[in-house]
Design an enzyme around this catalytic site. Structure first.
Site: not given
Length: 468
Positions: A394-396, A435
């Site tokens: 997701n965030d990466v 996050s």
């Protein structure tokens, strides 16, 4: 023989230290990691035997009991703990290391209370350092374990006046430690320092969210090494000093690498309560101007897109780890390679819940090491990639990190999967990552969502690809 014994012990320590250094070097590559682990284990065995030859050993019986109990417990943990739970186990072992070092310091203080001689100032300082670092490592690691195991909320836990309270505890610890140097037999004060150290460990990890756990695990690992090194000074054991210094230094270096991969300073990780929005997805700074249209894709179309591609890059994330889908992913890659597809894996440094989490999982599934690409190596190749397959990440892979200055992850280096010709995202739902930031990638024109659990979806993809 008696003259040779001390020299022989120090020689065994030298051999063990050399094996530690070589093993640590080999752990830097997946291809040599297992061999490095074996060499380090042999070095530890040599160090243990050398230590047991010391004349200061009081009770071999208790030592044997401890070795047997620890070996049994360690074997059970290694055999039963799932790879997805490895971060928790690493955190727990860090805590055990810190507790052992703190107990050595407590034991040394207690020994001085039972003899007429008072400890020298440098000895008292060493004891206090052992209690301080060991106590913080112990309780901090237990709290990190609780968050990773979801026994405690993964989101940052904050309360009013938290930082002033932490500062007060730190000042009290410093003042009390200084007073103990001049009054080294003050047992109540020593107990108070032990208590404050353990409380500081809890306060240290409490405001840190799950998204920063890879950094916390690395930092606590460093603390456990430093605590072990301090215990070596207390016991005047060169091997313990060297081994602790190696662990402490490598942990600090790894912590810096993790912070760089997230484009955040260590201070912001420890004190900014990253992710305290509580998981509610926030949108980009453009005021939600992004087109929120979702483009879904079915299993058959996904299989055709993958099977007829020239190149596919698989991006694993924590969702793959939770679903234990690494073996199914390897099978899918094998099927695609049988159709002539070039398959690579893109590994982000902070994907998962500990450094190297994805590498370990894929190694467990016997994914060939040459297919694993670091972020800096794979990013230039996305322009030539037909399909990027995101599995639970997701965030990466969130493009907001590159342009949205108001985003909490702004500036964090990401895997630039949006540059691929097509992107398929396997995900259970539209929930945000650690996050709490909504992922712009999901709404891109070239992105298609394939909803479902990673293991089940990938297994179905394997079946569909076999029919091509």
């Amino acid at each position: 023989m008696s003259d040779f014994l001390p020299s022989g012990i120090q020689l065994s320590y030298l051999v063990a230290a050399s094996l530690f250094i070589i093993g640590l070097k080999q752990l830097g590559s997946p291809a040599t990691a297992r061999q490095g682990n074996v060499l380090a284990a042999i070095g530890m065995a040599i160090a243990i035997v050398g230590t047991l030859l010391e004349r200061q050993v009081v009770s071999y019986e208790l030592i044997v009991v401890g070795i047997i109990a620890g070996s049994i417990l360690g074997t059970i943990m290694a055999k039963t703990v799932a790879m997805t739970d490895m971060p928790q186990m690493v955190g727990l072992l860090n805590g055990f290391g810190g507790a052992a070092s703190a107990l050595v310091a407590v034991g040394e203080f207690w020994r001085y209370l039972s003899i007429p001689e008072s400890p020298t100032p440098d000895t008292t300082i060493t004891i206090v350092l052992g209690v301080l670092i060991g106590g913080i490592t112990f309780t901090g690691s237990l709290l990190a374990f609780g968050k990773l195991q979801e026994l405690l909320p993964g989101a940052p836990i904050t309360f009013p006046f938290q930082q002033p309270i932490n500062a007060g505890l730190a000042i009290a610890l410093l003042v009390g430690s200084a007073y103990l140097v001049f009054d080294p037999e003050n047992f109540p004060l020593f107990l108070a320092l032990v208590a404050i150290s353990n409380i500081l460990g809890v306060m240290f990890v409490l405001p840190i969210g799950g998204g920063d756990m890879p950094v916390v695990i690395s930092l606590l690992n460093s603390y456990s090494g430093i605590a072990a090194s301090v215990a070596g000074f207390i016991l005047m054991n060169n091997m313990l000093i060297i081994a602790g210094a190696l662990v402490g230094a490598s942990g600090i270096i790894l912590t810096q690498i993790m912070c760089k991969a997230m484009n955040r300073s260590l201070a912001s990780v420890l004190f900014s309560a990253f992710g305290s929005s509580g998981g509610g997805a926030t949108t980009a700074a453009a005021g939600g101007a992004i087109d929120k249209t979702i483009r879904s894709i079915d299993m058959e179309e996904s299989a055709m897109m993958l099977g007829y591609a020239r190149s596919v890059v698989i991006i694993p994330g924590y969702g793959m780890a939770v679903a234990q889908a690494q073996h199914a992913v390897r099978e899918l890659a094998d099927q695609l390679e049988g159709l002539g597809v070039d398959v690579k894996y893109a590994i982000h440094p902070v994907a998962g819940r500990m450094p190297g989490h994805m590498n370990v999982l894929l190694a467990e599934a016997n994914v060939p090491y040459p297919q694993l690409y670091d972020m800096d190596d794979i990013n230039p190749l996305f322009d030539e990639t037909d399909v990027a397959l995101v599995i639970g990440a997701n965030d990466v892979v969130n493009p907001a990190a590159r342009h949205d200055t108001a985003s909490p992850i702004y500036g964090m280096p990401i895997l630039e999967v949006e540059r691929a010709k097509h992107t398929i995202v396997i995900k259970r739902g539209m929930n945000a990552g650690f996050s709490g930031v909504d992922n712009e990638l999901f709404y891109k024109d070239k992105t298609m969502m394939l909803f479902g659990g990673a293991k089940d979806v990938v297994a179905k993809l394997v079946s569909e690809v076999k029919q091509l």
